[in-house]
Design a protein around this motif. Structure first.
Motif, PDB file in Angstrom:
ATOM      1  N   MET A 167       1.228  -8.605   3.509  1.00  0.00           N
ATOM      2  CA  MET A 167       0.957  -8.757   2.021  1.00  0.00           C
ATOM      3  C   MET A 167       1.870  -7.914   1.169  1.00  0.00           C
ATOM      4  O   MET A 167       2.281  -6.857   1.439  1.00  0.00           O
ATOM      5  CB  MET A 167      -0.739  -8.555   1.801  1.00  0.00           C
ATOM      6  N   THR A 168       2.030  -8.378   0.166  1.00  0.00           N
ATOM      7  CA  THR A 168       2.805  -7.734  -0.990  1.00  0.00           C
ATOM      8  C   THR A 168       1.566  -6.803  -1.674  1.00  0.00           C
ATOM      9  O   THR A 168       0.381  -6.626  -1.396  1.00  0.00           O
ATOM     10  CB  THR A 168       3.040  -8.933  -2.121  1.00  0.00           C
ATOM     11  N   THR A 169       2.325  -5.682  -2.309  1.00  0.00           N
ATOM     12  CA  THR A 169       1.402  -4.661  -3.367  1.00  0.00           C
ATOM     13  C   THR A 169       0.207  -5.327  -3.876  1.00  0.00           C
ATOM     14  O   THR A 169      -0.844  -4.885  -4.016  1.00  0.00           O
ATOM     15  CB  THR A 169       2.228  -3.666  -3.908  1.00  0.00           C
ATOM     16  N   ALA A 170       0.606  -6.525  -4.598  1.00  0.00           N
ATOM     17  CA  ALA A 170      -0.413  -6.853  -5.644  1.00  0.00           C
ATOM     18  C   ALA A 170      -1.493  -7.607  -4.758  1.00  0.00           C
ATOM     19  O   ALA A 170      -2.780  -7.572  -5.097  1.00  0.00           O
ATOM     20  CB  ALA A 170       0.535  -7.885  -6.526  1.00  0.00           C
ATOM     21  N   GLU A 182      -8.546   0.648   5.668  1.00  0.00           N
ATOM     22  CA  GLU A 182      -7.055   0.387   6.280  1.00  0.00           C
ATOM     23  C   GLU A 182      -6.147  -0.005   4.957  1.00  0.00           C
ATOM     24  O   GLU A 182      -4.872   0.469   5.226  1.00  0.00           O
ATOM     25  CB  GLU A 182      -7.331  -0.740   7.113  1.00  0.00           C
ATOM     26  N   ILE A 183      -6.516  -0.588   3.986  1.00  0.00           N
ATOM     27  CA  ILE A 183      -5.399  -0.748   2.860  1.00  0.00           C
ATOM     28  C   ILE A 183      -5.168   0.600   2.232  1.00  0.00           C
ATOM     29  O   ILE A 183      -3.652   0.656   2.101  1.00  0.00           O
ATOM     30  CB  ILE A 183      -6.156  -1.718   1.933  1.00  0.00           C
ATOM     31  N   GLU A 184      -5.866   1.174   2.091  1.00  0.00           N
ATOM     32  CA  GLU A 184      -5.559   2.583   1.606  1.00  0.00           C
ATOM     33  C   GLU A 184      -4.594   3.477   2.517  1.00  0.00           C
ATOM     34  O   GLU A 184      -3.676   4.156   2.069  1.00  0.00           O
ATOM     35  CB  GLU A 184      -6.748   3.504   1.297  1.00  0.00           C
ATOM     36  N   ARG A 185      -4.692   3.465   3.836  1.00  0.00           N
ATOM     37  CA  ARG A 185      -4.009   3.966   4.732  1.00  0.00           C
ATOM     38  C   ARG A 185      -2.492   3.573   4.760  1.00  0.00           C
ATOM     39  O   ARG A 185      -1.424   4.247   4.616  1.00  0.00           O
ATOM     40  CB  ARG A 185      -4.470   3.927   6.090  1.00  0.00           C
ATOM     41  N   ILE A 186      -2.495   2.060   4.739  1.00  0.00           N
ATOM     42  CA  ILE A 186      -1.205   1.453   4.714  1.00  0.00           C
ATOM     43  C   ILE A 186      -0.448   1.792   3.254  1.00  0.00           C
ATOM     44  O   ILE A 186       0.792   2.398   3.544  1.00  0.00           O
ATOM     45  CB  ILE A 186      -1.277  -0.125   4.742  1.00  0.00           C
TER      46      ILE A 186
END
Length: 847
Positions: free
Chosen positions: A89-92, A144-148
């Motif tokens: 996924m992109t950052t947005a 998980e998103i915050e870790r990535i």
């Protein structure tokens, strides 16, 4: 279930961490851990309407202790399918996903809080509602998103640290090691050196290449270039422009605006283009199509400009250059705004009939003593406060014949005319002229018969003489007031003032003081330390210090206002005469004064008036008012006329006007003489005046003015005489004498005698000689002679020989014989009469 248990045992043995997978088809979140089978059973038996199933597996081992990051590279960890999907996924997209999960968690917590409030009192406080599988899955996905995101930030920071280290290493490396490559052997070629140098590029240059995005041909050949994998700068700019265009939406094409274009009588191409909001090149193209070759700064006429404006589709509004004066003196005042003002009274009459003496008696001053020759040569403006408390403004005009323009100007600006007639004299030429000016201006007249204290005074004779000029006094059934006074003895002055106030009351003189001021210049002069000074009679409005005004072709800003008592005042109301300081030039007497809002407007009006005045002077010249045939005749006769050039300087403009008028009147009927005023003005004689007079051999006249030191020195060097005067009579007399000296002398014949031819002698080598007898007067050798035969003149010439016997003589008297011979003429006979005469040259005088 068995498969789930087997997976659980294998995960515990391998001591693996948490794994997150996301199924694209069924939207399944699975978390590795111990009670995964039990939770999966609960989820399968629980809700099925959410569309999302969560699998939770927990490890029985304690969470591993975080270790400090080591500088050496970490081993790559193989991502699960769910992690790979998130990394794709992109950052947005990840931020949107995280936001959605947070909102879902908050909604779930809010719902649980509401359930706790509704639960019964027997529920213990320590028994809190357990986290549902959906909530746990959402929290896990958020972590998980915050870790990535953290991993990506750390990678970017490591790259920045590496770049900084390279930069420090470059600064510490000597320049010689950077520019001089190591040489393995002398046989190495230049191409090998380039290839070897390309393998170890300068870090700073590499960094610049990455940022700049440009490479050279050599770098391409040696494969020595790096790209950051991103788009080029041009591509980024195109993308930004495309994004801006998309954000702005579809723009409609701008519609042309059609304007009302104001076009004066003459306008430049650039100004016309600006007023139409068109390009100058387009206007020039349109002119070329019409056959007019014009540049951007060229002036075109209004007709051509109208065609151009119509071609571009605009509407034209033509104005005249004279429109700058439109509305200059304002609109008509409302009757409610009008207030009473003092009457303006002009004292007129013949010279030495007592005009200024009357004004002195009213003002209790002595003005006559200050006038040269005891006559008034300026217009004096004064304001007198009478016994009743009312104020009256008086204008004192000269009575000499030269001041006709002054008297006419005084009659035009006045409300009432007081006609002074001396009781011991009669109606004189200037009295008649004053009556004509008053009638032409439509001003009422009050007759003041002065000097009634003299024994020879006869007021009734004056009243009868006035009847010849349509002035009928009240005593004789007319409507003209007549007051018998004595200015010297101050007799009946109160009756004269009463008559003036009565006439003013009949006229109902009013003005609006609360408007822009307007007035008339009564007199203008130039004073040392003050500059140009104008005596202005305010007619309407209030003139204040600081007002910007235009008067004639001059512009000014009021610096000071001085009343007739030589006191500075801050404002002048209608009917008050004041001296105004602050002019940039000396105006002409009779010019109109008007206050304007801005200095730019005043300069525009003054510029227009100056151009018009120059055009009038050019067209009129010295033959003003003549027809075309008269101009041609005057041009032919110009070479035959004797012209006297004059440079004239005076203290006030009225004196200049009067002197010029008298000089032109002196020679207007003379075919031999003329006067050319090279320069006239107000102020002292300057060096430029001397230079002009020296170049044209002109006469310099100074009336009540003097030359400065530099001008006197230059006049002495150029051998030029300066003529100073303070009485206008003397100016006229001296100029008349100079003009008389320029006249050619009068040629007159004087008869001196006659002789009769008695016999004709023919002498060899001499010719015919007549033997004559002098019958009348005497005959003189060298005199002019005429030969008459039968009373008809047949020859006119001079005597060649006059002899008595054999001797040459100068003259022969009556009754004596003599011999005569003519120059170049021998046809003489007996009986002819010889008439002898002399030519006498007489000096002429100008009438």
């Amino acid at each position: 279930m068995a498969e789930a248990k087997e997976n659980n045992n294998s995960e515990e043995k391998k001591d693996e961490g948490k794994k997150l997978t996301l199924g694209a088809g069924k939207k399944t979140l699975s978390l590795g851990g111990a009670q995964s089978a039990k939770i999966r059973q609960q989820m399968e038996g629980g809700r099925s309407g959410g569309g999302i199933s969560v699998e939770v597996r927990r490890s029985k081992r304690a969470a591993p202790v975080e270790e400090k990051p080591q500088e050496e590279a970490k081993p790559e960890v193989k991502d699960t399918q769910q992690q790979a999907t998130l990394r794709g996924m992109t950052t947005a997209e990840r931020e949107a996903r995280a936001k959605m999960i947070r909102e879902a968690i908050e909604a779930e917590e809010k719902r649980k809080a509401e359930q706790i409030k509704k639960s019964q009192a027997e529920i213990k406080k320590e028994e809190e509602p357990k986290e549902s599988p959906e909530e746990a899955a959402r929290r896990q996905e958020l972590e998980e998103i915050e870790r990535i995101e953290a991993e990506e930030q750390s990678k970017m920071s490591e790259a920045e640290v590496l770049r900084q280290q390279n930069m420090e290493r470059m600064r510490s490396t000597p320049p010689s090691q950077l520019t001089q490559p190591r040489r393995e052997d002398d046989s190495e070629t230049m191409r090998d050196r380039l290839k070897r140098n390309a393998k170890a590029p300068n870090p700073r240059e590499a960094d610049n290449r990455r940022r700049g995005g440009k490479i050279t041909v050599t770098q391409v050949l040696n494969n020595d270039f790096e790209r950051d994998g991103g788009r080029s700068l041009a591509a980024q700019r195109r993308a930004q422009a495309k994004a801006r265009k998309a954000a702005m939406g579809k723009q409609e094409q701008a519609q042309k605006v059609y304007r009302d274009v104001v076009v004066p009588e003459a306008i430049t191409v650039q100004e016309l283009a600006n007023r139409m909001s068109e390009r100058g090149s387009d206007v020039i193209k349109s002119l070329m199509k019409m056959g007019v070759m014009a540049t951007i700064n060229q002036v075109i006429d209004a007709d051509t400009a109208e065609l151009i404006v119509d071609e571009f589709g605009h509407k034209i509004k033509r104005v005249s250059e004279a429109d700058v004066e439109t509305g200059l003196e304002g609109i008509e005042d409302n009757a409610a705004d009008l207030l009473p003002r003092p009457p303006v009274v002009t004292i007129m009459g013949h010279v030495d009939h007592g005009k200024t003496s009357l004004l002195d008696a009213l003002r209790s001053t002595d003005v006559v003593g200050g006038e040269a020759g005891g006559i008034t040569q300026h217009i004096g403006a004064y304001q007198v406060k009478v016994e009743s408390g009312e104020r009256v403004t008086f204008l004192d005009t000269p009575g000499h014949a030269a001041f006709t323009e002054m008297r006419a100007r005084g009659a035009n600006v006045t409300d009432i005319v007081v006609l002074i007639v001396s009781a011991d004299d009669s109606v004189m030429p200037q009295t008649i002229e004053a009556i004509k000016h008053s009638k032409a201006a439509g001003v009422p007249i009050i007759v003041a018969i002065n000097k009634i204290d003299k024994p020879e005074a006869n007021p009734m004779k004056i009243k009868q003489d006035l009847l010849q000029h349509d002035i009928v006094v009240e005593e004789m059934g007319g409507d003209v007031q007549a007051v018998e006074i004595s200015a010297k003895q101050r007799t009946n002055l109160d009756k004269l003032v009463e008559a003036i106030l009565l006439q003013a009351e009949i006229l109902e003189l009013k003005a609006n003081p609360n408007r822009a001021s307007i007035g008339t210049v009564v007199e203008a002069k130039q004073e040392i330390g003050k500059g140009s000074v104008a005596t202005i009679l305010v007619e309407a409005g209030t003139l204040r210090v600081g007002d910007i005004f235009v008067v004639g072709a001059e512009v000014g800003k009021v610096r000071a206002l001085i009343n007739d008592k030589n006191e500075q005042i801050k404002e002048a109301i209608p009917g008050m005469p004041v001296e105004v300081l602050g002019l940039n030039g000396t105006p002409e007497s009779g010019d109109r004064m008007a206050v304007v809002k801005t200095e730019a407007k005043a300069r525009e009006i003054a510029g227009y008036r100056a151009r018009k005045k120059a055009e009038r002077d050019t067209i009129a010249g010295a033959v003003a008012g003549q027809s075309f045939e008269d101009m041609i005749t005057a041009a032919k006769a110009k070479g035959q006329k004797q012209i006297l050039p004059i440079v004239l300087k005076a203290d006030v403009h009225g004196s200049v006007e009067a002197i010029i008028g008298s000089l032109h009147k002196m020679v207007e009927d003379n075919e031999e003489l003329g006067v050319n005023i090279l320069m006239s003005g107000v102020g002292g004689i300057t060096e430029s005046d001397i230079t002009l007079a020296a170049a044209s051999n002109a006469m310099i006249i100074g009336f009540n003015v003097r030359a400065n030191a530099q001008a006197r020195t230059l006049a002495t060097q150029e051998n030029i005489d300066l003529h100073y005067y303070n009485v206008i009579y003397n100016v006229i007399d001296d100029v008349k004498d100079v003009l008389s000296g320029m006249l050619s002398p009068l040629r007159r014949e004087q008869h001196i005698g006659n002789a009769e031819i008695r016999e004709v002698f023919n002498i060899t080598k001499v010719g015919k000689i007549g033997g004559c007898m002098v019958t009348n007067g005497f005959v003189k050798r060298g005199a002019g002679v005429r030969l008459l035969r039968d009373d008809v003149v047949i020859h006119e010439g001079k005597l060649k020989t006059l002899k008595r016997f054999k001797d040459e003589v100068k003259e022969v008297k009556e009754g004596m014989e003599c011999g005569m011979a003519f120059e170049n003429y021998e046809n003489i006979q007996e009986g002819d009469i010889i008439e002898c005469f002399e030519v006498v040259m007489e000096t002429r005088k100008l009438d």
